[in-house]
Design a protein around this motif. Structure first.
Motif, PDB file in Angstrom:
ATOM      1  N   PRO A 288      32.323  32.322  29.637  1.00  0.00           N
ATOM      2  CA  PRO A 288      31.694  30.995  29.630  1.00  0.00           C
ATOM      3  C   PRO A 288      32.557  29.887  30.226  1.00  0.00           C
ATOM      4  N   LEU A 289      33.884  29.992  30.128  1.00  0.00           N
ATOM      5  CA  LEU A 289      34.732  28.950  30.705  1.00  0.00           C
ATOM      6  C   LEU A 289      34.601  28.915  32.227  1.00  0.00           C
ATOM      7  N   HIS A 290      34.471  30.076  32.866  1.00  0.00           N
ATOM      8  CA  HIS A 290      34.206  30.095  34.309  1.00  0.00           C
ATOM      9  C   HIS A 290      32.923  29.317  34.618  1.00  0.00           C
ATOM     10  N   MET A 291      31.891  29.563  33.810  1.00  0.00           N
ATOM     11  CA  MET A 291      30.600  28.926  34.051  1.00  0.00           C
ATOM     12  C   MET A 291      30.671  27.424  33.809  1.00  0.00           C
ATOM     13  N   ARG A 317      36.884  39.549  40.312  1.00  0.00           N
ATOM     14  CA  ARG A 317      37.518  39.274  41.597  1.00  0.00           C
ATOM     15  C   ARG A 317      38.873  38.604  41.416  1.00  0.00           C
ATOM     16  N   GLY A 318      39.320  38.512  40.165  1.00  0.00           N
ATOM     17  CA  GLY A 318      40.652  38.001  39.884  1.00  0.00           C
ATOM     18  C   GLY A 318      40.771  36.501  39.800  1.00  0.00           C
ATOM     19  N   ALA A 319      39.669  35.768  39.745  1.00  0.00           N
ATOM     20  CA  ALA A 319      39.720  34.309  39.745  1.00  0.00           C
ATOM     21  C   ALA A 319      39.824  33.756  38.330  1.00  0.00           C
ATOM     22  N   THR A 320      40.752  32.835  38.126  1.00  0.00           N
ATOM     23  CA  THR A 320      40.872  32.124  36.860  1.00  0.00           C
ATOM     24  C   THR A 320      39.996  30.874  36.901  1.00  0.00           C
ATOM     25  N   PRO A 321      39.706  30.277  35.750  1.00  0.00           N
ATOM     26  CA  PRO A 321      38.960  29.010  35.751  1.00  0.00           C
ATOM     27  C   PRO A 321      39.660  27.920  36.561  1.00  0.00           C
ATOM     28  N   LEU A 322      40.991  27.843  36.483  1.00  0.00           N
ATOM     29  CA  LEU A 322      41.712  26.816  37.228  1.00  0.00           C
ATOM     30  C   LEU A 322      41.583  27.038  38.731  1.00  0.00           C
ATOM     31  N   TYR A 344      47.267  28.830  37.663  1.00  0.00           N
ATOM     32  CA  TYR A 344      46.532  28.977  38.918  1.00  0.00           C
ATOM     33  C   TYR A 344      46.978  30.292  39.537  1.00  0.00           C
ATOM     34  N   SER A 345      46.103  31.293  39.476  1.00  0.00           N
ATOM     35  CA  SER A 345      46.455  32.590  40.054  1.00  0.00           C
ATOM     36  C   SER A 345      45.192  33.276  40.495  1.00  0.00           C
ATOM     37  N   LEU A 346      45.317  34.102  41.520  1.00  0.00           N
ATOM     38  CA  LEU A 346      44.171  34.844  42.036  1.00  0.00           C
ATOM     39  C   LEU A 346      44.656  36.174  42.558  1.00  0.00           C
ATOM     40  N   THR A 347      44.105  37.224  42.007  1.00  0.00           N
ATOM     41  CA  THR A 347      44.380  38.551  42.527  1.00  0.00           C
ATOM     42  C   THR A 347      43.062  39.104  43.014  1.00  0.00           C
TER      43      THR A 347
END
Length: 351
Positions: A288-291, A317-322, A344-347
């Motif tokens: 829900p935080l992503h949404m 897809r490795g995406a954080t809310p930030l 802030y990170s994305l894998t």
């Protein structure tokens, strides 16, 4: 001189475009004066293309009024979108000083403007035009125009989630046919495009019901949450004892739906009266935080943050809310998440 009126959000003429039919947009303007009525008159740079109803009017002190912009049927897509640089509107305003017998009919207000003496000053507001809608999104994806896709989605955050399964598959198919599809596919999925898995590859059922919750009741809670009907959600939850197991075809719960639409009051009710997990994942791994981040409403994000959810949850897809907040340029949400320790990170798992 200070402004007499303000344009309510969205501060532009936003028209959902469709071919060969009239398309409409409603604009609301609010008076900022406390004692004097404000007369307004609408002008456009493209009178052969647009109609305005009413073209003029009167706003009482601290009240609001609306006018409708009608785009005449068009046989071709706009040359430029979302913003249309050649199309503009001007809202001319002035304090309405007339005797009590003066009519407030739009034609009378228009005549009142025309009868003003030479040199009479009006306070004007310029409005730009933006075209949105699925037909333009599909065109932008097909052309590989990332900026246009991003700007269309920003103006209609719920558009992707509201596509039918067939429309969603068609859109994703257009993206995958691009010479370099990864960025476009990633953008669409992060923005909320939902693809229903093939049942042969997903034996588990998305719509879940057990002895504690009637499926129809769960669906009612989901719809009420998505529409922001706080009292209805509360009533339904009390009736079912707070046990809600329903998910839609994308694996979304009522918490996801409320967060995506920015209904923070509904989120509060769901968190207090239901057994729904505030960190549950949909089929794409969105919590829900992503949404809530996608909604762009910092208040909705704050509700979940205050409830202690994981700020560094990652989707498939490795995406954080930030990361998502930065992608969409939501600076206030970024500031809130960073202040609470979000990373802030994305894998990326694409490609």
């Amino acid at each position: 001189m200070e402004a007499l009126v303000e344009v309510c959000e969205p501060a532009e003429v936003r028209i959902e475009f469709a071919l060969n039919c009239k398309c409409r947009a409603t604009v609301r303007i609010r008076s900022l004066t406390q004692t004097t009525p404000v007369a307004f008159k609408i002008q456009t740079s493209s009178p052969n293309k647009f109609l305005v109803n009413p073209p003029s009017g009167l706003i009482q002190p601290l009240s609001s009024a609306t006018f409708q912009v009608i785009l005449k049927p068009q046989s071709h897509l706009p040359h430029s979108y979302p913003r249309s640089p050649s199309d503009r509107f001007l809202v001319k305003t002035a304090e309405f000083c007339a005797n009590s017998s003066c009519s407030t009919h739009p034609e009378s207000i228009n005549s009142w403007f025309a009868s003003r003496p030479y040199g009479f000053k009006t306070l004007d507001i310029k409005l730009k035009v933006a075209f949105v809608g699925p037909i333009l999104l599909n065109d932008a994806v097909t052309r590989g125009d990332l900026d246009a896709v991003r700007n269309l989605i920003k103006r209609q955050r719920s558009m992707l989630a509201e596509l039918s399964p067939t429309q969603a598959e068609t859109l994703l198919g257009a993206a995958t046919k691009l010479l370099n599809p990864d960025d476009m596919v990633h953008l669409l999925l992060e923005a909320g495009l939902r693809i229903i898995p093939n049942p042969n590859n997903a034996p588990d059922q998305v719509h879940v019901a057990d002895t504690n919750t009637n499926i129809n009741e769960g669906e009612e809670i989901f719809e009420a949450s998505r529409n922001g009907h706080v009292a209805e959600v509360e009533s339904l939850l009390r009736r079912c004892g707070g046990s809600v197991k329903y998910r839609d075809q994308y694996g979304l719960t009522a918490v996801h739906a409320a967060a995506f639409k920015g209904h923070k009051d509904v989120l509060m009710v769901l968190s207090e009266l239901s057994d729904l997990d505030l960190e549950c994942e949909d089929r794409e791994g969105h919590v829900p935080l992503h949404m809530a981040v996608e909604s762009g409403d910092v208040g909705t994000v704050k509700v979940l943050v205050e409830k202690g959810v994981n700020l560094n949850a990652v989707n498939k897809r490795g995406a954080t809310p930030l990361y998502m907040a930065k992608i969409w340029g939501y600076d206030d949400i970024c500031q809130l998440l960073v202040s609470r320790g979000a990373l802030y990170s994305l894998t990326s798992t694409s490609g």
